[in-house]
Structures are given as C-alpha cells and as structure tokens.
Design a protein around this motif. Sequence first.
Motif, PDB file in Angstrom:
ATOM      1  N   ASP A 241      35.264  29.049  75.189  1.00 33.27           N
ATOM      2  CA  ASP A 241      35.444  29.931  74.656  1.00 33.27           C
ATOM      3  C   ASP A 241      36.073  29.374  73.484  1.00 33.27           C
ATOM      4  N   GLY A 242      35.775  29.122  72.679  1.00 33.70           N
ATOM      5  CA  GLY A 242      36.122  28.943  71.259  1.00 33.70           C
ATOM      6  C   GLY A 242      38.194  28.927  70.820  1.00 33.70           C
ATOM      7  N   ASN A 243      37.727  29.829  71.049  1.00 34.62           N
ATOM      8  CA  ASN A 243      38.350  31.198  70.790  1.00 34.62           C
ATOM      9  C   ASN A 243      40.323  30.950  71.615  1.00 34.62           C
ATOM     10  N   VAL A 244      39.794  30.509  72.685  1.00 35.48           N
ATOM     11  CA  VAL A 244      41.178  30.404  73.433  1.00 35.48           C
ATOM     12  C   VAL A 244      41.762  28.910  73.693  1.00 35.48           C
ATOM     13  N   GLU A 245      42.654  29.092  72.618  1.00 36.37           N
ATOM     14  CA  GLU A 245      42.992  27.524  72.560  1.00 36.37           C
ATOM     15  C   GLU A 245      44.264  27.012  73.743  1.00 36.37           C
TER      16      GLU A 245
ATOM     17  N   VAL B   1      40.803  28.297  92.598  1.00 35.45           N
ATOM     18  CA  VAL B   1      41.812  28.952  91.350  1.00 35.45           C
ATOM     19  C   VAL B   1      42.284  27.187  90.492  1.00 35.45           C
ATOM     20  N   ALA B   2      42.924  26.351  91.781  1.00 38.92           N
ATOM     21  CA  ALA B   2      43.291  24.962  90.859  1.00 38.92           C
ATOM     22  C   ALA B   2      42.432  24.384  90.958  1.00 38.92           C
ATOM     23  N   ARG B   3      41.298  24.548  91.732  1.00 41.99           N
ATOM     24  CA  ARG B   3      39.808  22.924  90.791  1.00 41.99           C
ATOM     25  C   ARG B   3      39.791  23.935  89.206  1.00 41.99           C
ATOM     26  N   ALA B   4      39.393  25.215  89.411  1.00 39.68           N
ATOM     27  CA  ALA B   4      39.115  25.289  88.145  1.00 39.68           C
ATOM     28  C   ALA B   4      40.100  24.937  86.805  1.00 39.68           C
ATOM     29  N   LEU B   5      41.313  25.632  87.543  1.00 47.11           N
ATOM     30  CA  LEU B   5      42.422  24.813  85.932  1.00 47.11           C
ATOM     31  C   LEU B   5      42.163  23.632  86.086  1.00 47.11           C
ATOM     32  N   ALA B   6      41.990  23.198  86.972  1.00 47.85           N
ATOM     33  CA  ALA B   6      42.282  21.271  86.698  1.00 47.85           C
ATOM     34  C   ALA B   6      40.966  21.261  86.045  1.00 47.85           C
ATOM     35  N   ASP B   7      39.922  21.453  86.063  1.00 51.78           N
ATOM     36  CA  ASP B   7      38.679  22.141  85.056  1.00 51.78           C
ATOM     37  C   ASP B   7      38.984  21.780  83.236  1.00 51.78           C
ATOM     38  N   LEU B   8      39.862  22.943  83.480  1.00 53.00           N
ATOM     39  CA  LEU B   8      40.165  23.612  82.035  1.00 53.00           C
ATOM     40  C   LEU B   8      40.869  22.738  81.604  1.00 53.00           C
ATOM     41  N   ARG B   9      41.988  22.446  82.441  1.00 51.42           N
ATOM     42  CA  ARG B   9      42.821  21.038  81.635  1.00 51.42           C
ATOM     43  C   ARG B   9      41.923  20.189  81.535  1.00 51.42           C
TER      44      ARG B   9
ATOM     45  N   SER C 152      38.862  19.507  80.289  1.00 45.27           N
ATOM     46  CA  SER C 152      38.647  20.269  79.035  1.00 45.27           C
ATOM     47  C   SER C 152      39.384  19.729  78.008  1.00 45.27           C
ATOM     48  N   GLY C 153      40.379  19.394  77.856  1.00 45.80           N
ATOM     49  CA  GLY C 153      41.203  19.065  76.413  1.00 45.80           C
ATOM     50  C   GLY C 153      41.892  20.684  76.241  1.00 45.80           C
ATOM     51  N   LYS C 154      42.187  21.934  77.014  1.00 48.32           N
ATOM     52  CA  LYS C 154      42.859  23.339  76.928  1.00 48.32           C
ATOM     53  C   LYS C 154      44.144  22.804  77.905  1.00 48.32           C
TER      54      LYS C 154
END
Length: 640
Positions: free
Chosen positions: A119-123, A143-151, A153-155
């Motif tokens: 989501d480009g709107n989520v900074e 959940v931890a793996r999903a958060l790590a993947d989000l991190r 990605s540069g967010k």
Amino acid sequence: MNQPAPAVPPALPSRRNPIVAFFVGLWDVMNFTRRLIMNIVFFGLLLLFLAILLVIVGKGGIEPLQSRTTLVIAPEGRIVEQFTKDAAMRALAKATGDDGAEEVQLRDLLRAIKAAKEDGNVERVLLDVDKLQPSGYASLNEVARALADLRASGKQIVAFSEGLSQWQYLLAAQANEVYLDPMGSVVLEGMGRYRQYYRQALQDKLGVDVHLFRVGEYKSAAEPYILDAASKEAKEADLFWMGDIWQRYLGDIARLRKTTPQQLAAGIDTLPEGVAAAGGDLAKFALQQKLVDGLKTREEVEDLLAERGVADKDSETGFRSVDFNGYLARLDASRLPLDKRPQVAIVVAAGEITGGEEPPGKIGGESTAALLREARDDDDVKAVVLRVDSPGGEVFASEQIRREVVKLKEAGKPVVVSMGDLAASGGYWISMNADRIYADASTVSGSIGIFGLIPNITRTLDKVGVHTDGVGTTRFAGAFDISRPLDPGVGQLIQSVIDKGYADFTGKVAAARKKSVEQVDEVGRGRVWSGAQAKERGLVDELGGLDSAIADAAARAKLGQADKYRVRYVEQMISPLQQLFGGFAQSRIGAAWLKDSSFARALLLKSMPETEAQLRFVESAVKDKSGQPVKALAYCFCGF
C-alpha cells in the motif's frame, strides 16, 4: 283501598361462573401476552432496520486512505485461527468491556501486514502489543515473519510498549525501533510447563479412584489424576521439545537485537543481580540488555511519529493514522464481489475434537467433516489446505475427519496440512493423510498415543454412608457404573480397546507416512515433539507457515502463479440476524447503546460460554454418549 306495591330490593350483582371467570382471565393473559409479543417484534424489527441502515451507511462511508498514513497495529486478545464467537457476541463483548473474551484472527493480522507492504499510502507501522494475550509461538512466528517482510520492503516499524511479556516481545523485536515507557519492563524468563496434580485430593481426600488405561509411557495427558507429580518420562519429553523452541526463540531475538543467545541467556540467569545493579529499574535494565532502543512515554512516541509523518490535530494519536480495524474495513470494501478464479480452500480445524456438530473454535467430527465435504463437492475448489490447531480429542471424531481428507484426495483434489501452534494426538490423526504436512519449527506436534480414563466414586460414597447394590442379568450389566467397584474384567476390556486404538493409530500413520509400524512406534508412545523435531523424525514434511502450504496446494493443482487463483475460507455460515446484529453492535451508535445498557450486560453474561479448561474436557469426554461406555481419547495436554 289500593295497597302500595312492595318495594323491589336492588338487584345483587350476579356471581360469575368460576369456569367462565377462568377463561375470561385466561383471555386477558393471552391478550396481554399478544400485545407484549407484538411490541417485542416491533422493537426487534426497528433494531434490525437500524442495523441494516448503519451497515449500509458504514460500508458506503469509508473514506479512502490518505497518503503518508501510519498504520497502528494494536492487537487485543489472543491470536486465534478462528473466532470462537460470532460477530454479534464479539461486538457485544467489546462494547461491554469484557477484555477476556477478545480475540484477533491470525489471518486478519497477516492480511493487514501484507497489504500494508504493498500500500503506497501506508508510510510506516506503529506496533503496540500491550493488549496481546498469551498466544502460541507458531502463530507469533507467522506474524513475526510478516512483520520482517514488511520491514525488509523499506517500510519503517516503530514499536512502543508500557510493559512487554516474553511472547509480546517476539513481535516488538521485529521493529526498526523499540521504545519502552520509563516505568515499563521487558522480562525474558524462559519456557516452563507446570500442572496441578490431583491424586491426593481425589484418592486420599475424596475417595475417588481414577483408573487410567493407556499405551505409551510418554502419554502423560491424564497423569495429574493418578500421580502427585510429573513422571520422569513426562519431564524428559517436555524439556526436550520446550528446549528446542526456547533455543530458537533466543536465536531469533539475538539476531534481531544484534547480540548473542549466550548473552541473552546470561541476562536471564543473572536477572536478580542485573536488576539490582540497575537500581531496581526494569526499564533501565532492558535498555542495558539491548532489548529496547530507548525509553519514551506514549506521548513522546506520538510526537516522534507526528514529526516523521503528518501531524493531525484532529486525530487521537496526533498524527495521520488508521487503526487495525479501520484498515481491515478498507480492505474488505475493496474486495471484488465476484471472483471466478479457481480456488484454494482453507478449512480450519481449531480446538478440541469432539463428536457431532460444534461451532467455530471447536472441531466437531460431523461439522468439520461437512466443511471438507463441501470443499470436495465445490467444482471451483481445486485444492484444500487443512489448517490444524488442536490438542486432539475423541478418536472416532478424529477418524471421521481423516476419512474426508482421504476422500478429497480420491476426488483428485490435493490436500496440504498447515499446522499452527498445536497439532498433537488427534490433531495429528486428522493431518497424517495429507499430501504434504507443513509445520512451524515451534509447532507442538506428535503425541501419537491413546488413553482412557474411568473415575470410580465407590469410596467417596462410602464416606457419607451411601452404597450401591442391585441385580443384573449378566456379569457386565451395570459394570460401567462409576458408583460400583471396577470389575477386573472391565479393566481388561478397556485396556484391549485402548491397545486396539493405538494399533489403529500407528498403523494408519505408518500407511500414510510410508513407514513401518515399528518406526512409528519409536517416535510415538505419546511423545511430544517440536515442529523441527517432528520433521527430523518424518512426522512433518516441511517447515513453513500457512503461505507455504497454500503455495504448495496450488502448485499440486497446477493453478499457476498466486494471481491466477483465489484463496477462500470454507466455514460455517452465520445467520442474517447474526450479521445484522454484529453490524449494529460494531457501529458507534450500537457500541454506545450496548456499553450503557444493563440489559446488554445481562445478555452477555448469560450468552457467553464459559472458558473450557482441561478438567472440563475430561468431564465431557468420560460422559456416556450414544451408548458408548468405553471411549478412546487421543488428546494432549501440551499447551503452554
């Protein structure tokens, strides 16, 4: 001379016939009841109309997400595979402040985190896990793996807490920055599993003799009813699988916090001295141990996010943000109403396994089998993922579900099992015939074993002078009555049933996993393993989460890339009334009304089911249902 007519006395009121009076009174009661029911129906329809209106307005009034928004993820309650209460009861519990009843679905957490990544709107994400209740490590790892993947990605992820428990910290540690309130704490203590043992209370104090029939020295589920302390085998097995999960936990935290497992372990071993050296300041000690990046109040963290993002004086946080539920509502609103792509169906088997029909959050032999059958009969479903999170339960109910897995495969539809926090005993029974079994390294699995439990209250009744006597036409008439001494022949019969159940279990595992019965027995006998240990022993095929299982199932069905198929949960349908009341209760007006309504509080207390503990399961399991005096159980008291 005319005589005056005699005066006529006033007529006395006639006395109504008692029978007539009864029916007139009955009519008055019926008439009142009719008016009462009509009023209830009227106000009920009015409530439904308001619910419909609020749902329609709510869905149509969702504002699009603005740019540079911070997503606030603050899960409340336990992480569950499936809600154990319908939307109406969840909303009612939320509105009336029943925090203990709150739950958050794992799938919703994962969906929001994955959507935020694209989501480009989520900074950035603000992670607040203070209200997260104890949950299994396999779910937390997802959940931890999903958060790590989000991190990755540069967010940016910023975590804040006023006090972190061990399981909460596993998620908070995934953040780029972890801030702790100056009066807060982070305490890592290790993993333990302690239970109460009732032999002395039952046998010596109450006179209840509990007869245990089992196969496998490690099948310790019912030991608390016959022992005063854990057996040597139980301690050996528990420490083995818990030690594996704990070392993985330390390794994950050490990698994230740029330290070593040895340093973390040393900090725990010297906790009293370390806290004393920090002047009793737990927050300072956490900072010294490199568990957090700084000490800030909530207001200071919100000011920091306002500086980095977009300040918003109208927002409760002081910066442009969207909360978890608001973000999910936007995701739901953007879903396509019709999606004709082929489907990978997910059937959730979460909870204890019992016979018959069970609501979501439990596993019924008939109801869960029916969901698998629905997936088999649906031409749009090309593959199935069975998501298992269960300690097991009744053997026959487990077999009903296993048979449906086999029928799915015979129908040409691949079945892949994804194990959650727990897939032991009966939970493994329903899993073993899948084309592929995935588990998290921290999943608790195995416990291939059978037991039966027969209490006897002869001595209990004797203490109060009550005795049982009578006659029967055969030796075994009334032999299963717990108020009569257990006949040795009955004990022999029950043990034969348990032995046969274990032979069935190991034989089916051997056939499904392409092993010999002797090989299965070596890793069976009731012993529990971590997911990683189960893989080493051939009980699990791959380590991975739900996404891995879905991808595997799609590949087996030759569905192509992820955008070529749809993932759908096959679940029990809820009634329109539940949907409407749930929508009303989740609205602002509904929530306010329910919060202030004494009627709603009373309704909640009467409608919410009691929390079920291990004793309740045993009580239910030993009841004679459908004329079955002997019932084999495949259950594992191996949660933590």
